[in-house]
Design an enzyme around this catalytic site. Structure first.
Site, mmCIF file in Angstrom:
data_model
loop_
_atom_site.group_PDB
_atom_site.id
_atom_site.type_symbol
_atom_site.label_atom_id
_atom_site.label_comp_id
_atom_site.label_asym_id
_atom_site.label_seq_id
_atom_site.Cartn_x
_atom_site.Cartn_y
_atom_site.Cartn_z
ATOM 1 N N LYS A 1 0.841 -1.199 0.000
ATOM 2 C CA LYS A 1 0.000 0.000 0.000
ATOM 3 C C LYS A 1 0.879 1.253 0.000
ATOM 4 O O LYS A 1 0.686 2.170 -0.779
ATOM 5 C CB LYS A 1 -0.922 -0.027 1.217
ATOM 6 N N GLU B 1 10.609 -4.487 4.651
ATOM 7 C CA GLU B 1 10.759 -5.904 4.283
ATOM 8 C C GLU B 1 10.414 -6.102 2.806
ATOM 9 O O GLU B 1 11.123 -6.785 2.057
ATOM 10 C CB GLU B 1 9.816 -6.778 5.124
ATOM 11 N N GLY C 1 -4.978 -1.859 4.744
ATOM 12 C CA GLY C 1 -4.220 -2.998 4.229
ATOM 13 C C GLY C 1 -4.895 -4.330 4.539
ATOM 14 O O GLY C 1 -5.038 -5.198 3.670
ATOM 15 N N ARG C 2 -5.328 -4.501 5.773
ATOM 16 C CA ARG C 2 -5.910 -5.797 6.180
ATOM 17 C C ARG C 2 -7.322 -5.992 5.647
ATOM 18 O O ARG C 2 -7.924 -7.044 5.870
ATOM 19 C CB ARG C 2 -5.843 -5.929 7.706
ATOM 20 N N GLU D 1 -4.892 -6.486 14.676
ATOM 21 C CA GLU D 1 -4.375 -5.179 14.268
ATOM 22 C C GLU D 1 -5.506 -4.143 14.314
ATOM 23 O O GLU D 1 -5.277 -2.965 14.549
ATOM 24 C CB GLU D 1 -3.753 -5.250 12.870
ATOM 25 N N HIS E 1 -5.506 -33.059 17.093
ATOM 26 C CA HIS E 1 -4.411 -33.919 17.533
ATOM 27 C C HIS E 1 -3.236 -33.109 18.057
ATOM 28 O O HIS E 1 -2.129 -33.624 18.167
ATOM 29 C CB HIS E 1 -3.996 -34.846 16.381
ATOM 30 N N LYS F 1 9.223 -0.650 14.024
ATOM 31 C CA LYS F 1 9.824 -0.381 12.704
ATOM 32 C C LYS F 1 10.912 0.669 12.825
ATOM 33 O O LYS F 1 11.994 0.546 12.238
ATOM 34 C CB LYS F 1 8.752 0.139 11.736
HETATM 35 O O1 F6P Z 1 3.255 -3.216 9.853
HETATM 36 C C1 F6P Z 1 1.889 -3.314 9.703
HETATM 37 C C2 F6P Z 1 1.422 -2.861 8.353
HETATM 38 O O2 F6P Z 1 1.445 -1.483 8.285
HETATM 39 C C3 F6P Z 1 0.065 -3.427 8.059
HETATM 40 O O3 F6P Z 1 -0.945 -2.638 8.552
HETATM 41 C C4 F6P Z 1 0.089 -3.571 6.586
HETATM 42 O O4 F6P Z 1 -0.868 -4.471 6.132
HETATM 43 C C5 F6P Z 1 1.492 -4.057 6.362
HETATM 44 O O5 F6P Z 1 2.260 -3.357 7.311
HETATM 45 C C6 F6P Z 1 2.045 -3.853 4.979
HETATM 46 O O6 F6P Z 1 1.991 -2.522 4.577
HETATM 47 P P1 F6P Z 1 2.183 -2.099 3.072
HETATM 48 O O7 F6P Z 1 1.081 -2.726 2.282
HETATM 49 O O8 F6P Z 1 2.146 -0.616 3.051
HETATM 50 O O9 F6P Z 1 3.514 -2.636 2.610
#
Ligand code: F6P
Length: 559
Positions: free
Chosen positions: A225, A231, A286-287, A372, A403, A523
């Site tokens: 987003k 990462e 995002g979620r 979240e 199990h 972060k």
């Molecule tokens: O670290 C949490 C978050 O901000 C989430 O809310 C989001 O879904 C995820 O990181 C990834 O964010 P982006 O889509 O901006 O890479």
């Protein structure tokens, strides 16, 4: 006053706040607290014995899903009081405010419009006076054209070969939904195109995803987003190097990378042609973004028609949530029951147990969606809450989990309310599997609710010295969610169900379910520590534990 927190700007933004009554001081909450004292000792056995109709009465239907909530520790009066609470908290007004695009995400001053992602053309949803529904459909169309080209082989890689593997690089909301949906819809997938996911920054994730691949046949979707998530950007840069090294030219990037994002500037800076970018908008969390361009990998896998069926399922549940009476409204019932256990019984966790191999990633997806969203410590006005908010969500697919951890569910000292999700028709058609699968779901719910008493064990001839170990107290609550079959449409309805469960609970607790400030600190600190480790920043002052661990890590890491 900082008007970002002026929730009264929108009529529907808050019901309770306008009345000025804190949640736990409200008449409805107090009524529930009083009622709780009179019912907390009731057993499910006694409740069923007293009400022969209960198993049929405490059920509801919506969006193609059947909910049996009869095995919950509630009376009909409990449900009436929970519905009164939801009403008094302004649930209906706030729901309507969300659907019409009000800025109910108050801390980020944004509308919350994942529901617009599945709105039919012709329904107008305005953001700052602009109807966003045609924009949604334009992106869906662009996705469909692209997905079809990848699927029919007319989109080729740099060397002219067709794409065999799509790798979605993204994390959190830019990964969990698509991965869960691709797994759920695998029987509908094009067998000629594999979809993989790289989320973790651990280099092994990228290596494992690409080890057996030919870059000439691999397409990367960089899905973020913000397009700044560390990462994802590191994995995306590694992917670009892998692609260029394998194909021998920077020019290869154009044929092997597309982006899904709200951030055109950063996408262009990364080197992806904005023409190969699929946009979404800051009013999609995002979620909550599975139905947006974030679902591109799903659409490539199952095709545009199936993807649209999934959106229709989302819409089925949206309509149910908007129109059904609260007493028959699945998200409201499940959400309110969650509040009942979380806040009155003090049960801190909630298990998600899908009896479907295809839904094995649903618990992970719902962990982010729910925790979240509702893991919040202040209310909409920024005041510390004086009550519990979001439950700890966890789970695994049923039968496998029987199990492993079900022992604790049956006889542990903690009570865990469980959602058991099952489907009446198998997609695998292997004889002897489906009935056994569903028999297990039903048996577990029965065992959790009614247990096995001392008297029953004695009657069955259990050795008396073993009876204490074998007793199952029962009285452990479950929701059972049934659908005919796991199709794109039922999957959409199921996901929307939980989105609206989260919404219902957030309204009752009076919190902002759509921000996530808590994830920022880690972060920032990680960025600082990595710079220190790499000698790019002077050592900062940390606590003695962090300092010692950095030193140990650097020593053990070696050169
Ligand atoms: O670290 C949490 C978050 O901000 C989430 O809310 C989001 O879904 C995820 O990181 C990834 O964010 P982006 O889509 O901006 O890479």
């Amino acid at each position: 006053m900082d008007n970002r927190f002026d929730t009264s700007r929108d009529e529907g933004a808050t019901g309770a706040k306008r009345s000025g009554v804190a949640l736990t001081d409200s008449a409805e909450w107090r009524a529930l607290a009083g009622h709780f004292r009179s019912v907390e000792g009731l057993t499910l056995r006694a409740l069923f014995d007293a009400d022969p109709d209960r198993g049929k009465a405490l059920t509801a239907e919506g969006g193609g899903l059947h909910l049996d909530y009869s095995k919950n520790r509630v009376t009909r009066e409990t449900m009436r009081l929970l519905m009164e609470l939801a009403r008094a908290r302004g649930l209906e007004g706030r729901r309507d405010a969300m659907f019409r695009g009000a800025r109910i995400n108050v801390t980020e001053d944004r509308p919350v419009l994942h529901v617009a992602l599945r709105s039919p053309l012709g329904v107008e949803i305005l953001v700052d006076g602009h109807d966003v529904v045609p924009d949604v459909h334009a992106v869906l169309e662009k996705m469909a054209v692209f997905a079809d080209k990848v699927r029919d082989g007319s989109w080729t890689g740099y060397t002219g070969k067709r794409i065999r593997t799509v790798i979605n690089i993204g994390i959190g909301g830019s990964y969990l939904g698509p991965e869960m949906a691709c797994q759920a819809l695998r029987p509908f997938a094009d067998p000629n195109i594999a979809v993989r996911f790289v989320a973790n920054i651990d280099g092994e994730a990228f290596r494992a995803a690409t080890a057996d691949l030919d870059p000439a046949e691999t397409l990367f979707i960089v899905c973020s987003k913000t397009f700044t998530t560390q990462e994802t950007m590191v994995n995306a840069r590694t992917a670009r190097q892998w692609c260029i090294a394998g194909l021998g030219s920077d020019a290869a990037v154009a044929a092997h990378f597309v982006a899904v994002s709200t951030n055109t500037t950063e996408v262009a800076r990364f080197g992806i042609d904005p023409g190969h970018m699929f946009v979404f908008w800051d009013w999609v969390g995002g979620r909550y973004s599975l139905g947006s361009a974030v679902g591109l990998s799903v659409m490539i896998s199952v095709g545009p028609a199936r993807f649209r069926e999934m959106l229709a399922g989302f819409r089925d549940m949206d309509e149910h949530f908007q129109t059904a009476a609260l007493e028959q409204n699945l998200p409201v019932l499940i959400g309110s029951l969650g509040v009942w256990y979380n806040n009155f019984f003090g049960m801190e966790t909630q298990a998600i147990l899908p009896y479907a191999h295809g839904l094995s990633r649903l618990p992970a997806y719902l962990e982010q969606l729910q925790m979240e969203s509702n893991g919040k410590h202040v209310d909409l006005a920024g005041r510390p809450v004086t009550y519990q908010t979001g439950a700890i969500i966890w789970g695994e697919p049923g039968v496998d989990a029987q199990h492993s951890f079900y022992q604790l569910l049956h006889q542990g000292t903690k009570v865990v309310p469980c959602d058991l999700i099952g489907f009446c028709r198998s997609r695998a058609s292997l004889s002897g599997h489906q009935d056994l699968l569903m028999a297990n779901l039903l048996a577990q719910a029965e065992a959790l609710a009614f247990g096995r008493s001392v008297a029953k064990l004695a009657e069955e001839g259990a050795p008396s010295d073993q009876i204490p170990y074998r007793v199952c107290e029962g009285n452990r609550p479950t929701n059972i969610i049934l659908a005919e079959s796991l199709t794109p449409r039922t999957l959409g309805a199921l996901v929307a169900l939980y989105e609206h469960v989260v919404f219902t609970q957030g309204v009752i607790w009076g919190i902002d379910s759509f921000d996530q400030w808590g994830v920022e600190l880690g972060k920032v600190l990680a960025r600082r520590i990595v710079a220190e480790m790499q000698g790019a920043a002077p050592e900062a002052v940390h606590d003695s534990s962090t300092t010692a661990l950095i030193e140990r890590y650097l020593a053990m890491r070696g050169g």
